[in-house]
Scaffold this active site. Structure first.
Site, PDB file in Angstrom:
ATOM      1  N   HIS A  74       0.841  -1.185   0.000  1.00  0.00           N
ATOM      2  CA  HIS A  74       0.000   0.000   0.000  1.00  0.00           C
ATOM      3  C   HIS A  74       0.884   1.246   0.000  1.00  0.00           C
ATOM      4  O   HIS A  74       2.093   1.173   0.226  1.00  0.00           O
ATOM      5  CB  HIS A  74      -0.924  -0.016   1.206  1.00  0.00           C
ATOM      6  CG  HIS A  74      -1.991  -1.062   1.122  1.00  0.00           C
ATOM      7  ND1 HIS A  74      -2.974  -1.221   2.070  1.00  0.00           N
ATOM      8  CD2 HIS A  74      -2.241  -2.014   0.183  1.00  0.00           C
ATOM      9  CE1 HIS A  74      -3.768  -2.212   1.725  1.00  0.00           C
ATOM     10  NE2 HIS A  74      -3.342  -2.722   0.591  1.00  0.00           N
ATOM     11  N   GLU A 113       1.388   3.805   1.946  1.00  0.00           N
ATOM     12  CA  GLU A 113       2.147   4.144   3.148  1.00  0.00           C
ATOM     13  C   GLU A 113       3.392   3.270   3.271  1.00  0.00           C
ATOM     14  O   GLU A 113       4.501   3.760   3.527  1.00  0.00           O
ATOM     15  CB  GLU A 113       1.281   3.962   4.405  1.00  0.00           C
ATOM     16  CG  GLU A 113      -0.060   4.675   4.342  1.00  0.00           C
ATOM     17  CD  GLU A 113      -1.171   3.790   3.801  1.00  0.00           C
ATOM     18  OE1 GLU A 113      -0.980   3.181   2.714  1.00  0.00           O
ATOM     19  OE2 GLU A 113      -2.226   3.695   4.444  1.00  0.00           O
ATOM     20  N   CYS A 171      -5.016   1.145   6.211  1.00  0.00           N
ATOM     21  CA  CYS A 171      -5.737  -0.087   6.535  1.00  0.00           C
ATOM     22  C   CYS A 171      -5.290  -0.590   7.902  1.00  0.00           C
ATOM     23  O   CYS A 171      -4.178  -0.326   8.371  1.00  0.00           O
ATOM     24  CB  CYS A 171      -5.510  -1.138   5.453  1.00  0.00           C
ATOM     25  SG  CYS A 171      -3.878  -1.914   5.481  1.00  0.00           S
ATOM     26  N   CYS A 199      -1.260  -1.505   7.523  1.00  0.00           N
ATOM     27  CA  CYS A 199      -0.384  -0.344   7.368  1.00  0.00           C
ATOM     28  C   CYS A 199      -0.178   0.380   8.693  1.00  0.00           C
ATOM     29  O   CYS A 199       0.852   1.020   8.904  1.00  0.00           O
ATOM     30  CB  CYS A 199      -0.960   0.612   6.325  1.00  0.00           C
ATOM     31  SG  CYS A 199      -0.925  -0.046   4.642  1.00  0.00           S
ATOM     32  N   SER A 253     -22.380   6.653 -37.467  1.00  0.00           N
ATOM     33  CA  SER A 253     -21.886   7.529 -36.398  1.00  0.00           C
ATOM     34  C   SER A 253     -20.397   7.822 -36.518  1.00  0.00           C
ATOM     35  O   SER A 253     -19.831   8.463 -35.627  1.00  0.00           O
ATOM     36  CB  SER A 253     -22.144   6.884 -35.038  1.00  0.00           C
ATOM     37  OG  SER A 253     -21.429   5.656 -34.911  1.00  0.00           O
ATOM     38  N   THR A 287     -24.817  -1.467 -30.974  1.00  0.00           N
ATOM     39  CA  THR A 287     -23.552  -0.820 -31.333  1.00  0.00           C
ATOM     40  C   THR A 287     -22.611  -1.812 -31.997  1.00  0.00           C
ATOM     41  O   THR A 287     -21.898  -1.474 -32.951  1.00  0.00           O
ATOM     42  CB  THR A 287     -22.903  -0.209 -30.079  1.00  0.00           C
ATOM     43  OG1 THR A 287     -23.754   0.818 -29.568  1.00  0.00           O
ATOM     44  CG2 THR A 287     -21.539   0.386 -30.391  1.00  0.00           C
ATOM     45  N   LEU A 301     -13.164  -1.603 -29.172  1.00  0.00           N
ATOM     46  CA  LEU A 301     -13.224  -1.161 -27.772  1.00  0.00           C
ATOM     47  C   LEU A 301     -11.904  -1.402 -27.049  1.00  0.00           C
ATOM     48  O   LEU A 301     -11.883  -1.734 -25.861  1.00  0.00           O
ATOM     49  CB  LEU A 301     -14.374  -1.852 -27.027  1.00  0.00           C
ATOM     50  CG  LEU A 301     -15.768  -1.630 -27.622  1.00  0.00           C
ATOM     51  CD1 LEU A 301     -16.818  -2.383 -26.806  1.00  0.00           C
ATOM     52  CD2 LEU A 301     -16.118  -0.157 -27.697  1.00  0.00           C
ATOM     53  N   ARG A 311      -5.846   1.859 -28.472  1.00  0.00           N
ATOM     54  CA  ARG A 311      -4.927   1.787 -29.608  1.00  0.00           C
ATOM     55  C   ARG A 311      -4.195   3.104 -29.847  1.00  0.00           C
ATOM     56  O   ARG A 311      -3.061   3.110 -30.292  1.00  0.00           O
ATOM     57  CB  ARG A 311      -5.685   1.407 -30.892  1.00  0.00           C
ATOM     58  CG  ARG A 311      -6.439   0.102 -30.801  1.00  0.00           C
ATOM     59  CD  ARG A 311      -7.166  -0.234 -32.090  1.00  0.00           C
ATOM     60  NE  ARG A 311      -8.106   0.795 -32.518  1.00  0.00           N
ATOM     61  CZ  ARG A 311      -9.315   0.975 -32.009  1.00  0.00           C
ATOM     62  NH1 ARG A 311      -9.724   0.192 -31.017  1.00  0.00           N
ATOM     63  NH2 ARG A 311     -10.117   1.918 -32.459  1.00  0.00           N
ATOM     64  N   GLU A 333     -20.279   3.135 -23.377  1.00  0.00           N
ATOM     65  CA  GLU A 333     -20.161   3.869 -24.630  1.00  0.00           C
ATOM     66  C   GLU A 333     -21.403   3.773 -25.515  1.00  0.00           C
ATOM     67  O   GLU A 333     -21.370   4.167 -26.677  1.00  0.00           O
ATOM     68  CB  GLU A 333     -18.912   3.409 -25.386  1.00  0.00           C
ATOM     69  CG  GLU A 333     -17.622   3.683 -24.621  1.00  0.00           C
ATOM     70  CD  GLU A 333     -16.393   3.680 -25.508  1.00  0.00           C
ATOM     71  OE1 GLU A 333     -16.514   3.922 -26.721  1.00  0.00           O
ATOM     72  OE2 GLU A 333     -15.291   3.432 -24.975  1.00  0.00           O
TER      73      GLU A 333
END
Length: 369
Positions: free
Chosen positions: A56, A58, A81, A90, A173, A201, A209, A212, A298
Site C-alpha cells: 500500500h 504508506e 488499513c 499499514c 456515427s 452498437t 473497444l 490503440r 459507450e
C-alpha cells in the site's frame, strides 16, 4: 503568519504531492492512494499503491525512504488499513517506522477492521484528518461506490452533434468527433476496468473497444445482448482470446449461440430480464461481483436510456462536436422515456469543460432534478 497557519499550508502542500502520487499505478479493485513522508516540510519519500496485492502507499513510501523516519510526518490520501489482507496492516508499519504524525485526506468508506486512527493515537502518533478531504474523496469515488453498493461506478460516455444526436437514422456515427477527441476516449478506456456497449452498437459499428491511440491497457469489453445476436465474426469475438470479452444475456438465449461464443473465448453472463431486455441493474450487479469498479459505458442510446432510467450512472462524459444533423429521426444520446419538465432531467454537477480539437467535452457527476 501564525505557526498553526504555516503548518496548515505545509500540510496542504504535502497532500497535493500525495494526490499527484496517487494517480500512478493500477490498483483496481483497490483504490488509488498516494503517500508522502516529510520532515519539517522536506520530502523524504513518496509512495503509491501500484497493484492489488502489492504494498500500500504508506508502506511503499516507508520502504523507499533513505533515512531514519523517527519523528517524521506521513501524509496519505486515504486512512491506512488496519487489517491483514493480501498485505499486513499499514497501521503496524507506521508505528514500527517511528512516524510521529499522520495527516489524512479521506476516511476509509468501509474499513475491513475499523479503528485505524484510534490504534495510531494509542501508539502515541498524532493524527490530523480532513486535509483536502473533498479532493481525496473524489479520487476514490469509484472505489467508494463499489465498496458501499457492490455496483460499478458507471460513466456515460457519448459523442453528440450540436443537436444532441449520436448517429443518423440509419445508424452511421463515424466519425462525429475529431481524432483528438477519440484519443481522449482511449485514455478513458485505459483508466476503466471495463467498457460496455449494447449489441446494437456491435452490429452497427463492429467496434474493437481497445486502447490503440495511446499507451495503456485494454479494458474488459462487455456487451449487453439479450438474445446473443453478436456475430462470430465481430471484432470483439475474434479478439476474445487476447482481450477479455463478456456478453451479458438473458435466460432464453439459444444454446447453439452460447456454445459457439464460448468456444471463441467469450465469457457469458446470464441475468434476468426487465421488459423483455437484459435487466441493466442485474447486469451491473454481476459486473460488480466480478470486481469491475470503473465502468465506461459507450452506448448506444437504448443502453444509455436504460441506465439513466434505472439511475445507475454516477458520472457523464459527453463530447459535443460542431456539427448539426437537423434530422428529427436521427438517434438521440439516450432514450430514457418521456419527461414533461426540464427540471426532471439529469444535470452535471461540478461540471468540467475541456476542448479537444474542435470538440468540447463536458464532464461531471450526474444528478437528477
Amino acid at each position: 503568519m501564525s505557526q498553526d497557519a504555516s503548518q496548515d499550508d505545509v500540510d496542504r502542500r504535502m497532500m497535493e504531492r500525495a494526490l499527484a502520487e496517487a494517480s500512478k499505478g493500477r490498483p483496481s479493485p483497490n483504490p488509488h492512494v498516494g503517500a508522502v513522508i516529510a520532515r519539517a516540510g522536506r520530502v523524504l519519500s513518496l509512495g503509491h499503491h501500484a497493484r492489488a496485492g502489492r504494498a500500500h502507499a504508506e508502506v511503499d513510501a516507508i520502504g523507499r525512504a533513505a533515512e531514519d523516519l523517527t519523528g517524521a510526518t506521513l501524509y496519505c490520501t486515504l486512512e491506512p488499513c488496519n487489517h491483514f489482507g493480501r498485505t499486513p496492516p499499514c497501521t503496524d508499519a507506521i508505528v514500527e517506522a517511528g512516524i510521529a504524525r499522520v495527516v489524512l485526506g479521506a476516511r476509509d468508506p468501509a474499513p475491513h477492521q475499523p479503528g485505524a486512527i484510534a490504534k495510531l493515537e494509542r501508539a502515541g502518533v498524532e493524527v490530523v484528518t480532513g486535509v483536502l478531504e473533498d479532493r481525496c474523496e473524489a479520487l476514490i469515488a469509484d472505489f467508494t461506490r463499489h465498496i458501499v453498493t457492490g455496483m460499478p461506478y458507471a460513466i456515460l460516455k457519448a459523442a453528440v452533434t450540436l443537436d444532441g444526436r449520436v448517429a443518423t437514422a440509419s445508424g452511421d456515427s463515424q466519425w462525429i468527433t475529431s481524432e483528438a477527441a477519440r484519443v481522449q476516449v482511449h485514455h478513458m478506456r485505459d483508466r476503466a476496468d471495463a467498457v460496455l456497449v449494447g449489441v446494437g452498437t456491435v452490429l452497427a459499428d463492429d467496434p474493437e473497444l481497445t486502447v490503440r491511440h495511446v499507451k495503456g491497457r485494454n479494458p474488459t469489453r462487455v456487451v449487453l445482448d439479450t438474445r446473443l445476436r453478436t456475430p462470430l465474426d465481430a471484432a470483439l469475438v475474434k479478439s476474445a482470446a487476447l482481450t477479455p470479452t463478456w456478453i451479458v444475456h438473458g435466460p432464453d438465449a439459444r444454446d447453439d449461440a452460447r456454445e459457439a461464443l464460448s468456444a471463441q473465448g467469450v465469457t457469458l453472463i446470464e441475468v434476468g430480464l426487465a421488459e423483455g431486455r437484459v435487466d441493466v441493474t442485474a447486469a451491473l450487479a454481476a459486473l460488480g461481483e466480478r470486481d469491475v469498479v470503473r465502468l465506461l459505458v459507450e452506448g448506444g442510446g437504448q443502453v444509455h436510456g436504460a441506465l439513466l432510467a434505472a439511475e445507475l450512472y454516477s458520472e457523464a462524459a459527453v463530447f459535443v462536436a460542431p456539427r448539426i444533423l437537423g434530422d428529427p429521426e436521427a438517434r438521440p444520446l439516450a432514450a430514457a422515456g418521456p419527461l414533461s419538465r426540464i427540471a426532471d432531467g439529469w444535470r452535471l454537477v461540478d461540471a468540467r469543460v475541456r476542448t479537444f480539437g474542435p470538440d468540447v467535452l463536458f464532464e461531471g457527476r450526474l444528478d437528477r432534478g
